[in-house]
Enzyme design. Structure first.
Site: not given
Length: 367
Positions: A52, A170, A200, A298
């Site tokens: 604003e 990938w 990784d 997970n």
């Protein structure tokens, strides 16, 4: 143009705050005088002026009697900046059109009431669903004080996140991976388990040219993260938190000297307690987490009830293999009736891949 048209413009402005305003909400504002847009602005960065005030500052003519459109109820309290309600009242604006109500207890309808008490007309709920969706992270965080957690994984059409040899680069194509980096910029933090680091050695940064690296959180119960890993050797440049149950200060020291922060979290079932971790993370003004962990983390995240949204990237490939990893391992559920229920997914096509996004609507395994 209708109220909805101006609010849509304000929404588009608000989105420019992605990744820059956390843990504040994204807000956009448009000022209209006699059917003409005379000002516009958005909340550009945390600690900066709100939408604003930026919109008012952009005006080159009087706003007396004008209408201001704002995607979120104007604040009426002092924070890092003065109340936006004060600026609106002082400006002479006569009508305020609002998208979402602010669930922040310091506001929560008080901004609207203050404006009305000053004789200003207020219309609320214009494009409410769209405005609410824009700030789903803020709404969750301001009410729970814990981060909004998005569990993300990429898999083949036969549900594999890696081949039986463990290779995963990938699964998806360039467009899908670009979207992931956009989310790394959007969310405040990225979280993985130590298993991902060991397998990784990821950097866990945002590769976009205008990107902001997320805070890196490594769930490492027994503090096994190699000192030579990329997340440790770059910790001076990218904030890195190691969440562990290890209380040995001597083992903490080399990580701290490298620039990492050690966060000690109590155990639950031989792993760090993720609920307590979320409380600790939330207390650090970290409002959101992109969970890019492996199948074990997970499962633990779902079972502990910390996940609010699931992002599933699906590639038109088949890996096969009974030993190939699926996105979620752990104990699993006993019967289909105990499944973690998700909302109807929003589907986005990204090249040859698709992204399914669903909210977690029931956590039957929550402890």
């Amino acid at each position: 143009m209708k109220d909805e048209d101006y609010m849509l413009l304000a929404l588009n402005l608000a989105q420019q705050g992605y990744g820059h305003v956390n843990p504040n909400p994204m807000v956009g504002s448009v000022i209209v005088q006699n059917g003409k847009i005379i000002g516009q602005g958005w909340h550009e960065k945390y600690g900066g002026l709100h939408a604003e005030r930026n919109a008012l500052a952009s005006c080159e003519e009087s706003v007396k009697g004008a209408t201001i459109y704002v995607t979120l109820e104007p604040c009426c309290h002092f924070g890092k900046t003065p109340p936006c309600t004060d600026a609106i009242i002082e400006s002479g604006i006569q009508r305020v059109v609002i998208g979402s109500l602010d669930p922040n207890p310091l506001v929560a309808g008080k901004g609207i009431q203050l404006l009305r008490n000053k004789g200003i007309e207020v219309t609320a709920g214009i494009l409410k669903d769209e405005c609410d969706k824009l700030n789903e992270v803020f709404f969750h965080y301001i009410q729970s004080q814990t981060p909004y957690v998005v569990m993300k994984y990429a898999m083949t059409m036969d549900g594999k996140i890696a081949t039986y040899t463990g290779q995963s680069k990938w699964i998806t194509g360039d467009q899908a991976r670009q979207r992931v980096h956009e989310d790394r910029r959007r969310y405040a933090a990225i979280m993985v388990g130590v298993g991902t680091v060991l397998a990784d050695d990821p950097l866990l940064t945002c590769r976009l040219s205008n990107g902001r690296n997320p805070i890196r959180i490594i769930c490492d119960t027994n503090l096994r993260t190699p000192l030579t890993s990329q997340v440790v050797t770059t910790a001076q440049d990218v904030p890195t938190i190691l969440a562990t149950s290890c209380t040995d200060r001597k083992r903490h020291e080399p990580y701290e000297q490298a620039g990492c922060e050690i966060l000690v979290v109590p155990l639950e079932d031989n792993h760090i307690n993720l609920k307590i971790l979320m409380e600790k993370i939330g207390s650090k003004n970290i409002d959101s987490i992109l969970l890019e962990g492996g199948s074990t983390l997970n499962w633990s995240a779902l079972a502990s009830g910390i996940v609010q949204k699931v992002q599933t990237y699906i590639a038109p490939k088949l890996f096969g293999g009974s030993e190939a990893m699926s996105p979620i391992s752990g104990l699993g559920i006993d019967t289909p009736e105990e499944a973690f229920m998700l909302s109807q997914p929003v589907v986005t096509v990204l090249g040859n891949d698709i992204l399914l996004e669903s909210k977690v609507i029931a956590c039957s395994q929550e402890s």
